[in-house]
Scaffold this motif. Structure first.
Motif, PDB file in Angstrom:
ATOM      1  N   TRP A 126       0.856  -1.195   0.000  1.00 17.62           N
ATOM      2  CA  TRP A 126       0.000   0.000   0.000  1.00 17.62           C
ATOM      3  C   TRP A 126       0.889   1.241   0.000  1.00 17.62           C
ATOM      4  CZ3 TRP A 126      -1.161  -4.269   3.029  1.00 17.62           C
ATOM      5  CH2 TRP A 126      -2.377  -4.901   2.744  1.00 17.62           C
ATOM      6  N   VAL A 185      -1.651   7.549   9.296  1.00 18.90           N
ATOM      7  CA  VAL A 185      -0.483   6.764   9.738  1.00 18.90           C
ATOM      8  C   VAL A 185       0.237   7.484  10.880  1.00 18.90           C
ATOM      9  CG1 VAL A 185       1.758   5.824   9.052  1.00 18.90           C
ATOM     10  CG2 VAL A 185      -0.240   5.526   7.569  1.00 18.90           C
ATOM     11  N   VAL A 244       3.484   0.390   2.994  1.00 21.77           N
ATOM     12  CA  VAL A 244       3.118  -0.623   3.977  1.00 21.77           C
ATOM     13  C   VAL A 244       3.111  -1.956   3.231  1.00 21.77           C
ATOM     14  CG1 VAL A 244       1.326  -1.475   5.548  1.00 21.77           C
ATOM     15  CG2 VAL A 244       1.698   0.998   5.299  1.00 21.77           C
ATOM     16  N   GLY A 291       2.090  -5.998   3.539  1.00 18.10           N
ATOM     17  CA  GLY A 291       1.316  -6.983   4.283  1.00 18.10           C
ATOM     18  C   GLY A 291       1.348  -8.323   3.582  1.00 18.10           C
ATOM     19  N   ALA A 314      -1.123  -2.071  14.205  1.00 15.90           N
ATOM     20  CA  ALA A 314      -1.651  -2.726  13.000  1.00 15.90           C
ATOM     21  C   ALA A 314      -3.180  -2.787  13.024  1.00 15.90           C
ATOM     22  CB  ALA A 314      -1.053  -4.117  12.856  1.00 15.90           C
ATOM     23  N   LEU A 335      -4.576   0.535  12.073  1.00 16.76           N
ATOM     24  CA  LEU A 335      -4.388   0.781  10.647  1.00 16.76           C
ATOM     25  C   LEU A 335      -5.413  -0.005   9.832  1.00 16.76           C
ATOM     26  CD1 LEU A 335      -2.675   2.377   8.656  1.00 16.76           C
ATOM     27  CD2 LEU A 335      -1.064   0.466   8.605  1.00 16.76           C
ATOM     28  N   LEU A 379       0.374  -7.247   8.758  1.00 15.08           N
ATOM     29  CA  LEU A 379       1.137  -6.081   8.336  1.00 15.08           C
ATOM     30  C   LEU A 379       2.576  -6.241   8.825  1.00 15.08           C
ATOM     31  CD1 LEU A 379      -1.538  -3.298   8.836  1.00 15.08           C
ATOM     32  CD2 LEU A 379      -1.047  -4.709   6.823  1.00 15.08           C
ATOM     33  N   LEU A 386       6.308  -0.954   7.740  1.00 16.93           N
ATOM     34  CA  LEU A 386       5.947   0.357   7.234  1.00 16.93           C
ATOM     35  C   LEU A 386       7.263   1.074   6.943  1.00 16.93           C
ATOM     36  CD1 LEU A 386       3.243   2.662   8.607  1.00 16.93           C
ATOM     37  CD2 LEU A 386       5.513   3.577   8.269  1.00 16.93           C
TER      38      LEU A 386
END
Length: 170
Positions: free
Chosen positions: A48, A59, A74, A76, A123, A126, A138, A141
């Motif tokens: 992302w 964020v 990010v 994941g 997480a 988020l 996740l 970052l």
């Protein structure tokens, strides 16, 4: 290219300039992540791009480690779509996500930018803000930017355990 020199030069940058990051560089960084190897090429990950003012603010609410940057990635991993080793049922989602994240981190440095691998973020919060992340673990970052002129590596950057302690030849 001397990869060892390159790898040693990369450090976790925690102080960034205000210079905007070019879109082309972000695209090349993403492409570097997309070509990362994954177990049986299942590619159970998502990247992302945090770039809108709203997303950056969101964020910033879940971690103090954006360091003023205006763009972040990010990474994941989805356990449901990952390869599972048959012998012990080890799911490789997090391994694959970490491979992608590492390749992204190195690509950021290769673009003349800096980052730090941020694992300290909420997480769940988020995922609440971005439901499309809900099914993913996740992994990391990455705030992305140009290092500030006075940015320096942490004093721990050069601290390494002895090679003999870390490597065993069989």
């Amino acid at each position: 290219m001397d990869f060892l020199k390159f790898a040693k030069e990369r450090y976790s940058c925690r102080k960034f300039s205000d210079k905007p990051v070019e879109k082309e560089k972000i695209e090349r960084i993403i492409d570097s992540g997309l070509c990362a190897p994954t177990a049986c090429n299942y590619q159970p990950y998502k990247i992302w791009v945090v770039q809108s003012e709203e997303a950056v603010n969101a964020v910033n609410e879940i971690t103090p480690y954006m360091f003023g940057t205006k763009v972040a990635l990010v990474v994941g991993a989805d356990e449901k779509t990952a390869w599972v080793r048959k012998f012990d049922k080890k799911n490789f989602a997090d391994v694959d996500g970490a491979i992608v994240a590492t390749q992204i981190m190195l690509a950021i440095h290769a673009e003349g930018l800096e980052t730090t691998w941020v694992g300290h973020f909420d997480a769940n919060m988020l995922k609440e803000k971005y439901p499309e992340m809900a099914e993913y673990n996740l992994i990391a970052l990455f705030p992305i930017g140009y290092a500030a002129e006075d940015a320096v590596p942490s004093p721990l950057h050069e601290k390494k355990k002895d090679k003999a302690e870390m490597v065993k030849y069989l």
